[in-house]
Scaffold this active site. Structure first.
Site, PDB file in Angstrom:
ATOM      1  N   HIS A  49      62.404  20.542  43.949  1.00 43.85           N
ATOM      2  CA  HIS A  49      63.395  19.534  43.554  1.00 43.85           C
ATOM      3  C   HIS A  49      62.907  18.161  43.974  1.00 43.85           C
ATOM      4  O   HIS A  49      62.212  18.010  44.973  1.00 43.85           O
ATOM      5  CB  HIS A  49      64.777  19.826  44.139  1.00 43.85           C
ATOM      6  CG  HIS A  49      64.774  20.044  45.623  1.00 43.85           C
ATOM      7  ND1 HIS A  49      64.390  21.231  46.194  1.00 43.85           N
ATOM      8  CD2 HIS A  49      65.090  19.235  46.651  1.00 43.85           C
ATOM      9  CE1 HIS A  49      64.479  21.142  47.506  1.00 43.85           C
ATOM     10  NE2 HIS A  49      64.899  19.931  47.811  1.00 43.85           N
ATOM     11  N   HIS A  88      64.194  14.431  44.908  1.00 42.28           N
ATOM     12  CA  HIS A  88      65.368  13.651  45.307  1.00 42.28           C
ATOM     13  C   HIS A  88      65.294  12.262  44.696  1.00 42.28           C
ATOM     14  O   HIS A  88      64.253  11.595  44.768  1.00 42.28           O
ATOM     15  CB  HIS A  88      65.378  13.441  46.828  1.00 42.28           C
ATOM     16  CG  HIS A  88      65.573  14.671  47.643  1.00 42.28           C
ATOM     17  ND1 HIS A  88      66.784  14.999  48.200  1.00 42.28           N
ATOM     18  CD2 HIS A  88      64.710  15.645  48.022  1.00 42.28           C
ATOM     19  CE1 HIS A  88      66.657  16.121  48.900  1.00 42.28           C
ATOM     20  NE2 HIS A  88      65.406  16.535  48.812  1.00 42.28           N
TER      21      HIS A  88
HETATM   22  P1  AMP Z   1      65.322  19.551  50.886  1.00 42.55           P
HETATM   23  O1  AMP Z   1      65.554  19.272  52.334  1.00 42.55           O
HETATM   24  O2  AMP Z   1      64.306  18.639  50.268  1.00 42.55           O
HETATM   25  O3  AMP Z   1      65.026  21.015  50.611  1.00 42.55           O
HETATM   26  O4  AMP Z   1      66.674  19.184  50.185  1.00 42.55           O
HETATM   27  C1  AMP Z   1      67.677  20.085  49.894  1.00 42.55           C
HETATM   28  C2  AMP Z   1      68.863  19.263  49.447  1.00 42.55           C
HETATM   29  O5  AMP Z   1      69.727  20.094  48.698  1.00 42.55           O
HETATM   30  C3  AMP Z   1      69.699  18.676  50.594  1.00 42.55           C
HETATM   31  O6  AMP Z   1      69.759  17.264  50.439  1.00 42.55           O
HETATM   32  C4  AMP Z   1      71.057  19.349  50.436  1.00 42.55           C
HETATM   33  O7  AMP Z   1      72.116  18.477  50.749  1.00 42.55           O
HETATM   34  C5  AMP Z   1      71.041  19.746  48.976  1.00 42.55           C
HETATM   35  N1  AMP Z   1      71.838  20.903  48.637  1.00 42.55           N
HETATM   36  C6  AMP Z   1      71.780  22.121  49.205  1.00 42.55           C
HETATM   37  N2  AMP Z   1      72.637  22.974  48.600  1.00 42.55           N
HETATM   38  C7  AMP Z   1      73.232  22.270  47.604  1.00 42.55           C
HETATM   39  C8  AMP Z   1      74.232  22.583  46.625  1.00 42.55           C
HETATM   40  N3  AMP Z   1      74.774  23.796  46.549  1.00 42.55           N
HETATM   41  N4  AMP Z   1      74.605  21.605  45.776  1.00 42.55           N
HETATM   42  C9  AMP Z   1      74.054  20.366  45.839  1.00 42.55           C
HETATM   43  N5  AMP Z   1      73.107  20.016  46.744  1.00 42.55           N
HETATM   44  C10 AMP Z   1      72.710  20.947  47.617  1.00 42.55           C
END
Ligand code: AMP
Ligand code: ZN
Length: 134
Positions: free
Chosen positions: A99, A101
């Site tokens: 993903h 950001h």
């Molecule tokens: P990372 O640390 O780069 O893996 O980012 C994961 C991101 O996903 C974090 O910013 C979380 O807040 C976000 N996240 C996790 N679960 C969900 C969800 N169900 N819906 C939306 N965002 C999510």
């Protein structure tokens, strides 16, 4: 991939706040946002990280991120914007589905996304360069 929450969100099995969608990607609002409008570009196919995702897909993710960032800038009037992409737990990745950001930035938003610079010697830099290009 079974049990992957971002696969389920990207493919619409779990509802999300979707701000853009096409055949290859869904862009959702992060539910633990760093700032107002923090969004995630999710490929609909499962790739764990940058090392697994095909070149063409990551290139398309960048194109989607640009379109969405432009829209966020216009609608939310942010002052700046960070694109962040974490690979591996050591780098802060918590969901093992690629993903990207999109983090709009606002003056005095209190966030700290940038790293702390270090001071390697000229020799150390050359050594690293040689390891990478060698
Ligand atoms: P990372 O640390 O780069 O893996 O980012 C994961 C991101 O996903 C974090 O910013 C979380 O807040 C976000 N996240 C996790 N679960 C969900 C969800 N169900 N819906 C939306 N965002 C999510
Ligand atoms: Zn997945």
């Amino acid at each position: 991939m079974d049990g992957c929450i971002f696969c389920k969100i990207a493919n619409g099995e779990i509802p999300s706040n979707t701000i853009f969608e096409n055949d290859e990607f869904r862009v959702i609002l992060d539910n633990g946002p760093a700032t107002k409008g923090h969004a995630l570009v999710l490929p609909k196919k499962h790739y764990a990280d940058l090392f697994e995702i095909p070149e063409e897909t990551v290139a398309n993710a960048a194109i989607v991120a640009k379109k969405v960032a432009q829209n966020i800038k216009e609608k939310l009037n942010c002052d700046g914007l960070n694109l962040v992409q974490n690979n591996g737990a050591t780098a802060g990745q918590t969901v093992m589905h690629f993903h990207l950001h999109i983090i709009p930035r606002y003056e005095n938003d209190g966030q700290h996304i940038l790293w702390k610079p270090t001071s390697p010697s000229a020799e150390e830099l050359v050594d690293i360069k040689n390891k990478i290009v060698g």
